[in-house]
Design an enzyme around this catalytic site. Structure first.
Site, PDB file in Angstrom:
ATOM      1  N   HIS A 111       0.817  -1.217   0.000  1.00 28.52           N
ATOM      2  CA  HIS A 111       0.000   0.000   0.000  1.00 28.52           C
ATOM      3  C   HIS A 111       0.847   1.262   0.000  1.00 28.52           C
ATOM      4  O   HIS A 111       0.367   2.334   0.368  1.00 28.52           O
ATOM      5  CB  HIS A 111      -0.958  -0.024   1.200  1.00 28.52           C
ATOM      6  CG  HIS A 111      -1.951  -1.150   1.084  1.00 28.52           C
ATOM      7  ND1 HIS A 111      -2.552  -1.734   2.176  1.00 28.52           N
ATOM      8  CD2 HIS A 111      -2.414  -1.827  -0.001  1.00 28.52           C
ATOM      9  CE1 HIS A 111      -3.363  -2.710   1.763  1.00 28.52           C
ATOM     10  NE2 HIS A 111      -3.286  -2.776   0.448  1.00 28.52           N
ATOM     11  N   CYS A 119       4.481  12.449  -8.209  1.00 29.14           N
ATOM     12  CA  CYS A 119       3.924  13.388  -9.174  1.00 29.14           C
ATOM     13  C   CYS A 119       3.287  12.551 -10.289  1.00 29.14           C
ATOM     14  O   CYS A 119       3.902  11.566 -10.734  1.00 29.14           O
ATOM     15  CB  CYS A 119       5.050  14.262  -9.744  1.00 29.14           C
ATOM     16  SG  CYS A 119       4.575  15.168 -11.237  1.00 29.14           S
ATOM     17  N   CYS A 138       5.978  19.309  -7.132  1.00 26.87           N
ATOM     18  CA  CYS A 138       6.990  18.653  -7.945  1.00 26.87           C
ATOM     19  C   CYS A 138       8.009  19.690  -8.405  1.00 26.87           C
ATOM     20  O   CYS A 138       7.637  20.711  -8.997  1.00 26.87           O
ATOM     21  CB  CYS A 138       6.331  18.009  -9.175  1.00 26.87           C
ATOM     22  SG  CYS A 138       7.528  17.352 -10.348  1.00 26.87           S
ATOM     23  N   GLY A 178      -0.775  -9.772  12.269  1.00 24.69           N
ATOM     24  CA  GLY A 178      -1.402  -8.484  12.552  1.00 24.69           C
ATOM     25  C   GLY A 178      -2.198  -7.880  11.430  1.00 24.69           C
ATOM     26  O   GLY A 178      -2.165  -6.666  11.210  1.00 24.69           O
TER      27      GLY A 178
HETATM   28  N1  APR Z   1      -0.178  -7.889  17.465  1.00 22.27           N
HETATM   29  C1  APR Z   1      -0.689  -8.519  16.364  1.00 22.27           C
HETATM   30  N2  APR Z   1      -1.866  -8.193  15.794  1.00 22.27           N
HETATM   31  C2  APR Z   1      -2.561  -7.190  16.374  1.00 22.27           C
HETATM   32  C3  APR Z   1      -2.099  -6.487  17.522  1.00 22.27           C
HETATM   33  C4  APR Z   1      -0.859  -6.883  18.064  1.00 22.27           C
HETATM   34  N3  APR Z   1      -0.353  -6.277  19.155  1.00 22.27           N
HETATM   35  N4  APR Z   1      -3.035  -5.542  17.842  1.00 22.27           N
HETATM   36  C5  APR Z   1      -4.030  -5.655  16.935  1.00 22.27           C
HETATM   37  N5  APR Z   1      -3.751  -6.642  16.052  1.00 22.27           N
HETATM   38  C6  APR Z   1      -4.557  -7.099  14.922  1.00 22.27           C
HETATM   39  C7  APR Z   1      -6.045  -6.902  15.065  1.00 22.27           C
HETATM   40  O1  APR Z   1      -6.636  -7.995  15.742  1.00 22.27           O
HETATM   41  C8  APR Z   1      -6.476  -6.845  13.588  1.00 22.27           C
HETATM   42  O2  APR Z   1      -6.775  -8.149  13.115  1.00 22.27           O
HETATM   43  O3  APR Z   1      -4.174  -6.313  13.807  1.00 22.27           O
HETATM   44  C9  APR Z   1      -5.247  -6.291  12.867  1.00 22.27           C
HETATM   45  C10 APR Z   1      -5.428  -4.868  12.370  1.00 22.27           C
HETATM   46  O4  APR Z   1      -6.419  -4.860  11.390  1.00 22.27           O
HETATM   47  P1  APR Z   1      -6.658  -3.533  10.537  1.00 22.27           P
HETATM   48  O5  APR Z   1      -6.748  -2.361  11.444  1.00 22.27           O
HETATM   49  O6  APR Z   1      -7.810  -3.848   9.607  1.00 22.27           O
HETATM   50  O7  APR Z   1      -5.313  -3.356   9.699  1.00 22.27           O
HETATM   51  P2  APR Z   1      -4.877  -4.090   8.362  1.00 22.27           P
HETATM   52  O8  APR Z   1      -5.350  -5.506   8.351  1.00 22.27           O
HETATM   53  O9  APR Z   1      -3.427  -3.863   8.198  1.00 22.27           O
HETATM   54  O10 APR Z   1      -5.675  -3.248   7.235  1.00 22.27           O
HETATM   55  C11 APR Z   1      -5.363  -3.521   5.888  1.00 22.27           C
HETATM   56  O11 APR Z   1      -6.664  -1.572   5.296  1.00 22.27           O
HETATM   57  O12 APR Z   1      -7.230   0.647   5.625  1.00 22.27           O
HETATM   58  C12 APR Z   1      -6.483  -0.219   4.849  1.00 22.27           C
HETATM   59  O13 APR Z   1      -4.528   0.351   3.687  1.00 22.27           O
HETATM   60  C13 APR Z   1      -5.012   0.087   4.972  1.00 22.27           C
HETATM   61  O14 APR Z   1      -3.136  -1.445   4.911  1.00 22.27           O
HETATM   62  C14 APR Z   1      -4.403  -1.195   5.511  1.00 22.27           C
HETATM   63  C15 APR Z   1      -5.431  -2.238   5.113  1.00 22.27           C
END
Ligand code: APR
Length: 230
Positions: A111, A119, A138, A178
């Protein structure tokens, strides 16, 4: 203990939960970024066209916050694992650069990154110095630069996703750390249906929609990685 030495080619796939214990908020969990900010106002092409200054201000706020955060023991352990296992490829959805600050080589930032601007005509420029952008225009054509981040509604960078797919196709161990795995097409990279299917491990303190499709689930925070993966 998950022993990487039992595998030949490893892919580690991380999401915002990887950085949560460093103080970088996740997107959807408690205190998530999208609960505080409406992405339609701050992090999409329409918002940028409407008010580029507001969007750039928001991303400068995020950069400044991230600079005040440090990689945690889980980032450090992952970097150490990668040094010991050269065929460990790291693919991240995160834009915060914490893996790199911990010394990891990142094969694909799906991402994009808070530390780059682009630009439309003259491409991407690094801008990693501080919270504030070095420049918002730019130098070649003077047009407003936009963060080099894949926002909702953007097309993904096919070269980056192609690199990620190739690494995942070749791996025999896939470790997801995560991520809620709800945002496509990134979530579609998890090789549940691949044949031959790699061994699939999820590391997340909470259940996710795909948890039951993994071969092993480690209900632990990313910072405790060293207790689970060697
Ligand atoms: N260790 C591991 N996992 C964790 C921890 C921790 N300490 N704390 C929270 N989590 C987990 C949560 O349970 C959840 O499943 O991390 C995850 C976060 O989920 P999101 O907030 O949805 O993040 P992500 O999965 O990276 O989102 C994907 O969505 O908004 C877009 O571009 C953005 O890259 C992002 C994409």
């Amino acid at each position: 203990m998950l022993e990487l030495s039992r595998f030949t080619r490893v892919v580690v796939f991380t999401g915002a939960g990887m950085s949560a214990e460093s103080g970088v908020p996740t997107y959807r969990g408690r205190g998530g970024i999208w609960q505080q900010y409406d992405y339609r106002e701050y992090a999409c092409e329409d918002a940028f066209q409407r008010d580029p200054g507001k969007v750039l201000d928001f991303h400068e706020l995020r950069r400044t916050h991230v600079l005040g955060c440090a990689p945690h023991a889980g980032h450090a352990h992952l970097a150490a694992l990668q040094r010991g296992h050269p065929a460990l490829s790291l693919i991240t959805q995160n834009i915060d650069g914490l893996h790199q600050r911990a010394g990891s080589a990142v094969a694909a930032e799906l991402h994009g990154s808070l530390w780059r601007l682009r630009c439309a005509r003259h491409g991407v420029r690094e801008d990693a110095a501080a919270g504030r952008f070095e420049t918002r225009r730019c130098p070649q054509c003077g047009s407003m630069l936009r963060p080099d981040i894949t926002w909702f509604g953007d097309l993904v960078d096919e070269a980056v996703f192609g690199r990620a797919r190739a690494l995942i196709d070749a791996c025999d161990l896939f470790v997801s750390i995560g991520t809620s795995a709800v945002v496509w097409p990134a979530a579609g990279l998890i090789p549940f249906a691949h044949r031959p299917r790699p061994y699939l491990v999820e590391i997340n303190p909470e259940e996710t929609e795909g948890s039951e499709r993994f071969d092993a689930v480690i209900r632990a925070p990313a910072s405790a990685l060293a207790q689970w993966v060697a």
